[in-house]
Design a protein around this motif. Structure first.
Motif, PDB file in Angstrom:
ATOM      1  N   GLU A 178     -34.664 -48.546  25.933  1.00 12.54           N
ATOM      2  CA  GLU A 178     -33.338 -48.949  26.396  1.00 12.54           C
ATOM      3  C   GLU A 178     -32.611 -49.774  25.334  1.00 12.54           C
ATOM      4  O   GLU A 178     -31.411 -49.578  25.100  1.00 12.54           O
ATOM      5  N   ARG A 179     -33.328 -50.669  24.683  1.00 10.37           N
ATOM      6  CA  ARG A 179     -32.721 -51.490  23.635  1.00 10.37           C
ATOM      7  C   ARG A 179     -32.231 -50.629  22.477  1.00 10.37           C
ATOM      8  O   ARG A 179     -31.099 -50.797  21.996  1.00 10.37           O
ATOM      9  N   LYS A 180     -33.062 -49.689  22.034  1.00 12.33           N
ATOM     10  CA  LYS A 180     -32.719 -48.863  20.887  1.00 12.33           C
ATOM     11  C   LYS A 180     -31.579 -47.895  21.213  1.00 12.33           C
ATOM     12  O   LYS A 180     -30.663 -47.693  20.412  1.00 12.33           O
ATOM     13  N   VAL A 181     -31.627 -47.278  22.409  1.00 13.14           N
ATOM     14  CA  VAL A 181     -30.583 -46.335  22.790  1.00 13.14           C
ATOM     15  C   VAL A 181     -29.251 -47.059  22.953  1.00 13.14           C
ATOM     16  O   VAL A 181     -28.198 -46.567  22.510  1.00 13.14           O
ATOM     17  N   SER A 182     -29.273 -48.225  23.567  1.00 13.11           N
ATOM     18  CA  SER A 182     -28.039 -49.000  23.743  1.00 13.11           C
ATOM     19  C   SER A 182     -27.415 -49.350  22.407  1.00 13.11           C
ATOM     20  O   SER A 182     -26.190 -49.262  22.230  1.00 13.11           O
ATOM     21  N   LYS A 183     -28.256 -49.753  21.450  1.00 12.13           N
ATOM     22  CA  LYS A 183     -27.751 -50.077  20.117  1.00 12.13           C
ATOM     23  C   LYS A 183     -27.160 -48.847  19.441  1.00 12.13           C
ATOM     24  O   LYS A 183     -26.091 -48.904  18.814  1.00 12.13           O
ATOM     25  N   MET A 184     -27.822 -47.701  19.584  1.00 15.39           N
ATOM     26  CA  MET A 184     -27.336 -46.483  18.944  1.00 15.39           C
ATOM     27  C   MET A 184     -26.040 -46.002  19.587  1.00 15.39           C
ATOM     28  O   MET A 184     -25.111 -45.553  18.886  1.00 15.39           O
ATOM     29  N   LEU A 185     -25.927 -46.111  20.903  1.00 21.82           N
ATOM     30  CA  LEU A 185     -24.678 -45.747  21.575  1.00 21.82           C
ATOM     31  C   LEU A 185     -23.537 -46.632  21.115  1.00 21.82           C
ATOM     32  O   LEU A 185     -22.395 -46.186  20.976  1.00 21.82           O
ATOM     33  N   GLU A 186     -23.845 -47.901  20.863  1.00 20.77           N
ATOM     34  CA  GLU A 186     -22.831 -48.819  20.345  1.00 20.77           C
ATOM     35  C   GLU A 186     -22.382 -48.404  18.955  1.00 20.77           C
ATOM     36  O   GLU A 186     -21.184 -48.417  18.636  1.00 20.77           O
ATOM     37  N   ILE A 187     -23.331 -48.001  18.109  1.00 19.75           N
ATOM     38  CA  ILE A 187     -23.006 -47.590  16.742  1.00 19.75           C
ATOM     39  C   ILE A 187     -22.125 -46.344  16.738  1.00 19.75           C
ATOM     40  O   ILE A 187     -21.166 -46.249  15.965  1.00 19.75           O
ATOM     41  N   ILE A 188     -22.435 -45.385  17.612  1.00 16.71           N
ATOM     42  CA  ILE A 188     -21.643 -44.137  17.634  1.00 16.71           C
ATOM     43  C   ILE A 188     -20.455 -44.225  18.593  1.00 16.71           C
ATOM     44  O   ILE A 188     -19.719 -43.260  18.759  1.00 16.71           O
ATOM     45  N   ARG A 189     -20.290 -45.382  19.228  1.00 14.52           N
ATOM     46  CA  ARG A 189     -19.133 -45.655  20.096  1.00 14.52           C
ATOM     47  C   ARG A 189     -19.021 -44.667  21.255  1.00 14.52           C
ATOM     48  O   ARG A 189     -17.953 -44.127  21.564  1.00 14.52           O
ATOM     49  N   TRP A 244     -27.653 -40.067  27.038  1.00 19.26           N
ATOM     50  CA  TRP A 244     -28.660 -41.121  26.951  1.00 19.26           C
ATOM     51  C   TRP A 244     -30.057 -40.539  26.712  1.00 19.26           C
ATOM     52  O   TRP A 244     -30.782 -40.955  25.814  1.00 19.26           O
ATOM     53  N   ASP A 245     -30.411 -39.534  27.528  1.00 19.00           N
ATOM     54  CA  ASP A 245     -31.756 -38.969  27.427  1.00 19.00           C
ATOM     55  C   ASP A 245     -31.958 -38.197  26.133  1.00 19.00           C
ATOM     56  O   ASP A 245     -33.073 -38.157  25.588  1.00 19.00           O
ATOM     57  N   ASN A 246     -30.897 -37.546  25.640  1.00 15.66           N
ATOM     58  CA  ASN A 246     -31.013 -36.880  24.346  1.00 15.66           C
ATOM     59  C   ASN A 246     -31.365 -37.878  23.250  1.00 15.66           C
ATOM     60  O   ASN A 246     -32.248 -37.634  22.423  1.00 15.66           O
ATOM     61  N   ILE A 247     -30.676 -39.004  23.241  1.00 18.25           N
ATOM     62  CA  ILE A 247     -30.920 -40.023  22.206  1.00 18.25           C
ATOM     63  C   ILE A 247     -32.282 -40.675  22.413  1.00 18.25           C
ATOM     64  O   ILE A 247     -32.981 -41.017  21.450  1.00 18.25           O
ATOM     65  N   ALA A 248     -32.684 -40.824  23.677  1.00 20.02           N
ATOM     66  CA  ALA A 248     -33.958 -41.488  23.993  1.00 20.02           C
ATOM     67  C   ALA A 248     -35.169 -40.601  23.737  1.00 20.02           C
ATOM     68  O   ALA A 248     -36.309 -41.090  23.746  1.00 20.02           O
ATOM     69  N   PHE A 249     -34.950 -39.307  23.492  1.00 19.71           N
ATOM     70  CA  PHE A 249     -36.069 -38.366  23.385  1.00 19.71           C
ATOM     71  C   PHE A 249     -37.065 -38.786  22.294  1.00 19.71           C
ATOM     72  O   PHE A 249     -38.282 -38.772  22.511  1.00 19.71           O
ATOM     73  N   GLY A 250     -36.548 -39.165  21.130  1.00 20.05           N
ATOM     74  CA  GLY A 250     -37.439 -39.519  20.021  1.00 20.05           C
ATOM     75  C   GLY A 250     -38.317 -40.724  20.308  1.00 20.05           C
ATOM     76  O   GLY A 250     -39.557 -40.640  20.189  1.00 20.05           O
ATOM     77  N   PRO A 251     -37.731 -41.875  20.665  1.00 19.75           N
ATOM     78  CA  PRO A 251     -38.579 -43.034  20.935  1.00 19.75           C
ATOM     79  C   PRO A 251     -39.517 -42.844  22.128  1.00 19.75           C
ATOM     80  O   PRO A 251     -40.635 -43.376  22.127  1.00 19.75           O
ATOM     81  N   ARG A 252     -39.086 -42.080  23.127  1.00 18.00           N
ATOM     82  CA  ARG A 252     -40.003 -41.805  24.243  1.00 18.00           C
ATOM     83  C   ARG A 252     -41.183 -40.956  23.785  1.00 18.00           C
ATOM     84  O   ARG A 252     -42.328 -41.202  24.174  1.00 18.00           O
ATOM     85  N   THR A 253     -40.905 -39.944  22.963  1.00 15.58           N
ATOM     86  CA  THR A 253     -41.981 -39.105  22.431  1.00 15.58           C
ATOM     87  C   THR A 253     -42.938 -39.929  21.574  1.00 15.58           C
ATOM     88  O   THR A 253     -44.149 -39.672  21.546  1.00 15.58           O
ATOM     89  N   SER A 304     -42.162 -48.359  24.825  1.00 15.49           N
ATOM     90  CA  SER A 304     -41.954 -48.802  26.203  1.00 15.49           C
ATOM     91  C   SER A 304     -40.509 -48.536  26.607  1.00 15.49           C
ATOM     92  O   SER A 304     -39.620 -48.442  25.762  1.00 15.49           O
ATOM     93  N   GLU A 305     -40.268 -48.462  27.929  1.00 10.19           N
ATOM     94  CA  GLU A 305     -38.913 -48.199  28.398  1.00 10.19           C
ATOM     95  C   GLU A 305     -37.957 -49.332  28.026  1.00 10.19           C
ATOM     96  O   GLU A 305     -36.775 -49.095  27.783  1.00 10.19           O
ATOM     97  N   ASP A 306     -38.456 -50.554  27.933  1.00 12.42           N
ATOM     98  CA  ASP A 306     -37.608 -51.667  27.496  1.00 12.42           C
ATOM     99  C   ASP A 306     -37.156 -51.454  26.058  1.00 12.42           C
ATOM    100  O   ASP A 306     -35.983 -51.670  25.723  1.00 12.42           O
ATOM    101  N   ASP A 307     -38.086 -51.031  25.193  1.00 11.35           N
ATOM    102  CA  ASP A 307     -37.736 -50.776  23.790  1.00 11.35           C
ATOM    103  C   ASP A 307     -36.805 -49.569  23.676  1.00 11.35           C
ATOM    104  O   ASP A 307     -35.872 -49.561  22.876  1.00 11.35           O
TER     105      ASP A 307
END
Length: 364
Positions: free
Chosen positions: A112-123, A94-103, A107-110
């Motif tokens: 979480e939304r983006k990481v959740s969507k990306m995790l769904e795409i990569i299953r 999760w944190d690896n994928i979140a690194f870019g948008p956090r940098t 916001s943490e809401d955004d």
């Protein structure tokens, strides 16, 4: 699709080694474009220059018509996926994928939304809280791809991304990459030395050799109509025969003297002249084996079976013809055969259609 990424007249030297020799190509928006060639041909250097990790000695790089040649990597809106994944080992998936948008300050809401969507795409929703050393190589690669895609780059560069995986996992990941590309729509430039990967995944392929691009085309164009001997030999198996044009038949066909084998008609796409020397390329699967001379319009010559290799879905036959050249022939296995299968030392007839010949006039 429009051209939106372009390299123009790129040159790069490392000492005396001219690793990129006046390379030019354009990539269309949304396509998978592969740079294919043997190790040391310059493809990874081209990718590194596209990403801003190397500077060209000369030439220009454009993204959507804008010259980005002098921009540093983080200003190009281009991300890279490396062969070794380059994941942060102390962070969860999760944190690896979140690194870019956090940098980027989201916001943490955004995030979480983006990481959740990306995790769904990569299953990999169920792997989100694991660290990289506890997941498989294929899963690591999907995490690396998700991390590279989450900030919506305009272009994703993939440098031999499947090279570290075993065969079964590579085959699976090719399907996953194709699916991910279809879902996100980002343009991919994919570097590989594996012809199977390039043929399976690409919309178009640039075949490189010694710092130059020898041919650009769709997988079918590259395979069925190679322009040079190198391309014909690097993409799949083929048989080469030296020959010369014996005569013209009409505006479309000529007759080629294939040394010691006879004269055979072939499609004259290069408008060859009588007496012109050529190399003839015929793919193994274009040949057919007969136990007697075929009485149709196929080209044919007599040969002796010298080796047979059973491969499950197909059997490969090696035959010796009059001029002692070895020709590989592929016979697909099926339940019913209309003739006895050849065996060692059998005399057989090898036949092919005149349109299955590729004539190569470029220097080898």
């Amino acid at each position: 699709m429009s051209d939106f990424f372009e390299l123009k007249n790129i040159n790069k030297h490392f000492g005396e080694n001219h690793v990129a020799n006046n390379v030019s190509f354009s990539v269309r928006c949304g396509e998978v474009f592969s740079l294919l060639g043997p190790s040391g041909c310059g493809k990874t250097t081209i990718l590194r220059m596209a990403g801003g990790f190397e500077d060209p000695d000369s030439g220009k790089i454009f993204l959507e018509g804008r010259d980005i040649s002098d921009l540093v990597p983080n200003k190009r809106q281009i991300n890279t996926v490396f062969q070794n994944y380059a994941l942060f080992p102390h962070m969860t998936v999760w944190d690896n994928i979140a690194f870019g948008p956090r940098t980027a300050g989201l916001s943490e809401d955004d995030v979480e939304r983006k990481v959740s969507k990306m995790l769904e795409i990569i299953r990999l929703e169920d792997q989100a809280h694991k660290r990289p050393d506890t997941i498989s190589g294929g899963q690591k690669q999907r995490v690396a791809i998700a991390r590279a895609l989450i900030n919506n780059p305009k272009l994703l560069l993939l440098d031999e991304p499947l090279a570290a995986l075993d065969l079964k996992l590579r085959q699976y990941m090719l399907l996953e990459l194709d699916r991910i590309h279809d879902e996100v729509g980002t343009t991919f430039i994919y570097v590989t030395h594996d012809q199977g990967e390039a043929m399976s995944l690409s919309d178009r392929i640039a075949v490189m050799n010694n710092g130059k691009i020898e041919q650009i085309g769709t997988p079918a164009e590259i395979y069925e109509n190679p322009r040079t001997k190198f391309v014909a030999s690097f993409i799949g198996d083929t048989n080469f025969f030296d020959g010369k044009v014996a005569s013209k038949i009409d505006a479309e066909y000529c007759k080629i003297d294939m040394t010691d084998l006879g004269e055979f008609p072939a499609y004259n796409e290069h408008k060859l002249s009588e007496g012109q020397r050529v190399t003839v390329s015929i793919r193994p699967e274009k040949f057919r084996i007969f136990d007697k001379k075929p009485d149709n319009d196929l080209n044919s010559f007599e040969a002796e079976v010298i080796d047979i290799v059973y491969q499950g879905a197909q059997t490969r036959y090696w035959v010796r013809a009059k001029n002692h050249r070895i020709n590989i022939v592929t016979q697909h296995n099926r339940c019913y055969l209309d003739y006895k299968q050849p065996t060692w030392n059998d005399r057989v007839w090898i036949a092919w259609h005149k349109d299955d010949v590729t004539t190569l006039i470029s220097p080898s």
